[in-house]
Structure formats: structure tokens, C-alpha cells
Design a protein around this motif. Structure first.
Motif, PDB file in Angstrom:
ATOM      1  N   ILE A  26       4.632   2.466   1.233  1.00 50.51           N
ATOM      2  CA  ILE A  26       5.337   1.507   2.085  1.00 50.51           C
ATOM      3  C   ILE A  26       4.958   1.715   3.546  1.00 50.51           C
ATOM      4  CG2 ILE A  26       7.629   0.872   2.957  1.00 50.51           C
ATOM      5  CD1 ILE A  26       8.688   1.341   0.102  1.00 50.51           C
ATOM      6  N   GLY A  27       4.864   2.979   3.978  1.00 48.17           N
ATOM      7  CA  GLY A  27       4.494   3.264   5.363  1.00 48.17           C
ATOM      8  C   GLY A  27       3.111   2.768   5.710  1.00 48.17           C
ATOM      9  N   LEU A  28       2.183   2.875   4.777  1.00 51.78           N
ATOM     10  CA  LEU A  28       0.804   2.446   5.030  1.00 51.78           C
ATOM     11  C   LEU A  28       0.655   0.924   4.994  1.00 51.78           C
ATOM     12  CD1 LEU A  28      -1.049   5.126   2.891  1.00 51.78           C
ATOM     13  CD2 LEU A  28      -1.184   4.888   5.383  1.00 51.78           C
ATOM     14  N   LEU A  29       1.540   0.237   4.267  1.00 47.48           N
ATOM     15  CA  LEU A  29       1.411  -1.209   4.091  1.00 47.48           C
ATOM     16  C   LEU A  29       2.420  -2.013   4.904  1.00 47.48           C
ATOM     17  CD1 LEU A  29       0.858  -1.401   0.224  1.00 47.48           C
ATOM     18  CD2 LEU A  29      -0.876  -1.425   2.028  1.00 47.48           C
ATOM     19  N   SER A  30       3.181  -1.343   5.778  1.00 48.35           N
ATOM     20  CA  SER A  30       4.290  -2.026   6.453  1.00 48.35           C
ATOM     21  C   SER A  30       3.828  -2.770   7.699  1.00 48.35           C
ATOM     22  CB  SER A  30       5.388  -1.026   6.819  1.00 48.35           C
ATOM     23  OG  SER A  30       4.860   0.018   7.631  1.00 48.35           O
ATOM     24  N   PHE A  31       2.973  -3.778   7.491  1.00 52.70           N
ATOM     25  CA  PHE A  31       2.545  -4.655   8.571  1.00 52.70           C
ATOM     26  C   PHE A  31       3.490  -5.862   8.640  1.00 52.70           C
ATOM     27  CE2 PHE A  31      -1.275  -2.416   7.260  1.00 52.70           C
ATOM     28  CZ  PHE A  31      -1.867  -2.073   8.463  1.00 52.70           C
ATOM     29  N   GLY A  32       3.340  -6.642   9.713  1.00 48.95           N
ATOM     30  CA  GLY A  32       4.014  -7.930   9.775  1.00 48.95           C
ATOM     31  C   GLY A  32       5.385  -7.925  10.391  1.00 48.95           C
ATOM     32  N   GLY A  33       5.747  -6.854  11.120  1.00 49.72           N
ATOM     33  CA  GLY A  33       7.047  -6.852  11.760  1.00 49.72           C
ATOM     34  C   GLY A  33       8.173  -6.593  10.781  1.00 49.72           C
ATOM     35  N   PRO A  34       9.423  -6.574  11.267  1.00 49.51           N
ATOM     36  CA  PRO A  34      10.554  -6.213  10.406  1.00 49.51           C
ATOM     37  C   PRO A  34      10.739  -7.142   9.214  1.00 49.51           C
ATOM     38  CG  PRO A  34      11.290  -7.052  12.546  1.00 49.51           C
ATOM     39  CD  PRO A  34       9.836  -6.794  12.662  1.00 49.51           C
ATOM     40  N   ALA A  35      10.481  -8.446   9.386  1.00 50.22           N
ATOM     41  CA  ALA A  35      10.669  -9.361   8.254  1.00 50.22           C
ATOM     42  C   ALA A  35       9.727  -9.002   7.108  1.00 50.22           C
ATOM     43  CB  ALA A  35      10.435 -10.805   8.706  1.00 50.22           C
TER      44      ALA A  35
END
Length: 462
Positions: A26-35
Motif C-alpha cells: 500500500i505504501g509503494l502504490l499510494s499515489f493520487g492523493g488521499p482519495a
């Protein structure tokens, strides 16, 4: 006795090692802002693995939105804590931040060293236009969710007037909005009903592993306890503020280290509403208050933060790097910048763990509290007005070369000097808005396209 189908049975709690791998993913793929980050967690934790049920997920998210700090990172910490106590919360929260922090550190160093290379300058000229489009999109996206009736629109407008014309402190605006929601719920509860925070996956609310743990009595750590709260305070406060006090004692109150530690520690207490809501507050302090950077550089930092995984508030690491890089004392500038970035990241995110470990047991016991939900609705509406101020601040500094404070009936709003318009920047900003809002271009596509356009304009200009 009827036995429910397997797909309705709650799964067992995941082994700690498996949880570590999932939090790292999740940390590595958490692009795109909070939404995007919340949607990713929903898919991984609710839909695919059923570690937590839909209602518990939304409950945790709603209360993380009430806390200062990045709600997506705090949501990860909250769920990690529910599953595996303090160790689970630490792992989930740290792995959510660490990849983006490492990438942002490298990008900050490259920016500081190569910022004035002509083609790099040209690329960031284009990126500024794309960032403006991203912020405008955030205003519209959050506004559609938060402004469900005319009263919410009035609250948003009042927040904008308060911060842009009256220069009211951001924390005061948030406090007044929360108070309005708390009082308004008593007299007009329908007007302050939550507008539906969070990313809903459209699936039935099946019980998750956390629900099963609750039924088996395995969530004792989620029960409020005064003794545990005192232990958290005695542990977390020294870890958070101890380095700041030590730097103050060693380097003095006027050093860049003390300024960074004190300012971003204070910011960590008032960062309600996510990164966009406080960026104008941070930018104005970093540019006008401390003189750490120029207005355009804050836009550059936001552009870099948009391309990294993790919370968007990671842009503060960029601010800390530049501040220390330019005021290194007797240290090597790159070393000083790295230490400044580390200090800023520490005092920004250490409080997030404090809020969760201290408050989560109590907010778990406050499910369905209507007064708190109404306060959240009003705060979210006020955040729309604050983000609109940020969009205007960015637009003025992107499209115009000169901005000045003008006296109008005793008020001093920032207004552009008409003759200072940068037509190339205005054209790029308009193109970025069209690409983002009408053509539905993705964030990376818009950023890359504007960067290439900026380079192309520089090459054409010779």
C-alpha cells in the motif's frame, strides 16, 4: 442450525508478517492523493482481504478526518492498530510514509542542486501550471462532496473571506466551523448531516477480521483506559517534542533547526482538512514569514509531491530541505538539507501516531455521535473555502509575475499587477485545466505534458 456461506464468514486476523507485506504494498502504490489512497486501502483491506468491515472502515475514516494530519496515513495507522495493537499501527503508518519520504528526499536534493539548469527550470515552469489545475480540481471534487446545501456553501464562502480578506488564522477558521456545526446540529440537524465521507466500494457490509476479533473479545486494546492514555502521553510527547527542545537548547531560538521544529510541530496540531487546506498557510509562512523559499518554489515542491507515493503533505519535507540547505551553518549544504528534511518529516508525522494511539480507543466508543459528525460536516465545508484560497494564491503566482497587497476599505488582499501577466504561463494553465477537467487526463499525464510543454517553449524561445 443454518451455517452461513463461506463468503459471509469473517476471516481470521492476518499474521503479522502478512500484514507487513500488505502495508508495504500500500505504501509503494499510494499515489493520487488521499482519495486514491483511501480507495486503494478500501480495495485491499475491505474488498479483497476483508480484514475490516465496511462500517468499521468508514467509522475509522470519519474520525481520522476529525484529527489534524493526513487522514489516509492515520487511517492506515488506525487499522494497523486495530489488527495488531501498537506494533501494527507503527508498521502500517511508517510504511505508508517511508517510500514517499525517501523519494521526496532524493527529488529535493536534485532540485536544490540542478534547479537553475535551463531545461530543468523550463520543466518546472510547466509543472506549476499543472499543479494549479490539480488544486482547482481538488476544490471542485471536495466541493461537490461537502457543499450539499446552501448553508454549507455559506460556511465555505465565509471561510474564504476569513482567510483571504480578513487574514484570520487557519486554526481559528477550523475551530469556528466546528463550533458552528456542533451548535447547528441541535437546531437544524438535517442541514449538518454528513455528506458521505470516504470511498464506498459498493459492496454489502460483510463482517471483517476486526469484527470477528471484537466478537471474540480480542480487541481489549480498543477499550478506553485512563492509565493507557497517560502511558501514551508520557511516551509519545517526549519522542515528538524532545528533539525540538534539544535543538533549541543547542542551537538557540533563531536557528533554522529550531524554527523548522517549532513551526512544523505547531502545524501538525492544526492541519485539519488535509494537505490542500494547509498548503497556503505553510507557503505564506515559508515565503513571507521565514524567507526560506520563493512563491514559485512552493509550487515546484507540490508538483514533486504529486508524483511520489504517500501523503501529499510530504511537500513539507521539501520545505525543510530547502530551508536547511540555504542556511546550513557550518554543515555541508546537502547534509544540512537532509537533516532539515528528516526533522520536518519527524515533527509532522510523529504526532499522527500520538493522535491515533491516544484517541482511537475513545473515538471507537463514540460511534454514531451526531454532534461530532455535524462538526465534521461544517469543517469540511470550511476546508473548501480554504482550498479555494490556496487555488487563488497559486493562480496569482503562476499567471502573474508581480503580486502586491492593496488597501481596500482597510482590508489588504493580495492582487496581481495587471501589466505583469505571463501569457505563456496563462496559456499552459488553461491547457492544464482543459486536460484535467474536460478531457479527464490523469495527474501524471498532465504533469508530464506540461513539463514537456515548458521545455518546448524554452527551446522555441532560443
Amino acid at each position: 442450525m443454518t451455517v452461513p456461506p463461506d463468503h459471509e464468514l469473517p476471516p481470521s486476523a492476518p499474521p503479522f508478517g502478512e500484514a507487513v507485506r500488505v502495508w508495504a504494498k500500500i505504501g509503494l502504490l499510494s499515489f493520487g492523493g488521499p482519495a486514491g489512497q483511501i480507495a486503494l486501502m478500501h480495495k485491499e483491506l475491505v474488498e479483497d482481504r476483508r480484514w475490516i468491515g465496511e462500517q468499521r472502515f468508514l467509522h475509522a475514516l470519519n474520525y481520522c478526518m476529525l484529527l489534524p494530519g493526513p487522514e489516509a496515513q492515520q487511517l492506515a495507522t488506525y487499522i494497523g492498530w486495530l489488527l495488531h495493537r501498537t506494533a501494527g499501527g507503527l508498521v502500517a503508518g511508517l510504511l505508508f510514509v517511508l517510500p514517499g519520504a525517501l523519494v521526496m528526499l532524493g527529488l529535493s536534493a536534485l532540485y536544490a542542486v540542478y534547479r537553475h539548469v535551463p531545461l530543468v527550470e523550463a520543466a518546472f515552469f510547466g509543472i506549476k501550471a499543472a499543479v494549479l489545475a490539480v488544486v482547482v480540481q481538488a476544490v471542485l471534487r471536495i466541493g461537490r462532496r461537502a457543499l450539499g446545501n446552501r448553508l454549507m456553501v455559506v460556511i465555505a464562502a465565509a471561510a474564504f473571506v476569513g482567510i483571504y480578506l480578513l487574514h484570520l488564522p487557519f486554526p481559528l477558521i477550523i475551530a469556528l466551523a466546528g463550533l458552528a456545526g456542533w451548535i447547528g446540529q441541535r437546531y437544524a440537524p438535517g442541514l449538518f448531516a454528513p455528506a458521505g465521507a470516504g470511498a464506498k466500494g459498493g459492496i454489502a457490509d460483510r463482517p471483517g477480521a476486526v469484527d470477528a476479533m471484537f466478537e471474540r473479545g480480542e480487541l481489549a486494546h480498543a477499550d478506553p483506559s485512563g492509565r493507557r492514555a497517560l502511558r501514551v502521553i508520557a511516551t509519545c510527547l517526549p519522542l515528538w517534542l524532545g528533539p525540538v527542545l534539544l535543538l533549541w537548547a543547542i542551537t538557540g531560538s533563531s536557528s533554522v533547526w529550531t524554527q523548522l521544529g517549532a513551526f512544523f510541530s505547531a502545524m501538525a496540531v492544526v492541519t485539519f482538512g488535509g494537505a490542500y487546506a494547509v498548503l497556503a498557510y505553510v507557503a505564506q509562512a515559508a515565503v513571507d514569514g521565514f524567507g526560506w523559499m520563493q512563491p514559485g518554489e512552493m509550487l515546484d515542491g507540490l508538483g514533486l509531491a504529486e508524483t511520489t507515493p504517500g501523503p501529499l503533505i510530504m511537500v513539507v519535507q521539501f520545505v525543510g530541505f530547502l530551508a536547511a540547505f540555504r542556511n546550513p551553518g557550518g554543515l555541508d549544504p546537502l547534509l544540512a538539507g537532509g537533516l532539515g528534511a528528516a526533522l520536518t518529516t519527524w515533527v509532522t508525522f510523529a504526532p499522527c501516531f500520538f493522535w491515533i494511539f491516544l484517541g482511537a480507543p475513545f473515538v471507537e466508543s463514540l460511534r454514531g455521535n451526531r454532534a461530532l459528525a455535524a462538526s465534521l460536516s461544517a469543517i469540511t465545508a470550511a476546508v473548501v473555502g480554504v482550498i479555494l484560497n490556496l487555488a487563488l494564491w497559486f493562480a496569482l503566482h503562476v499567471v502573474f509575475r508581480q503580486v502586491e497587497s492593496v488597501d481596500i476599505l482597510g482590508l489588504r488582499p493580495d492582487l496581481p499587477v495587471p501589466g505583469s501577466i505571463d501569457w505563456a504561463a496563462a496559456a499552459l494553465a488553461a491547457a492544464a485545466l482543459v486536460a484535467t477537467l474536460w478531457l479527464r487526463a490523469g495527474m501524471f499525464t498532465t504533469l508530464a505534458g506540461c513539463a514537456l510543454a515548458g521545455i518546448g517553449l524554452r527551446l522555441l524561445a532560443g
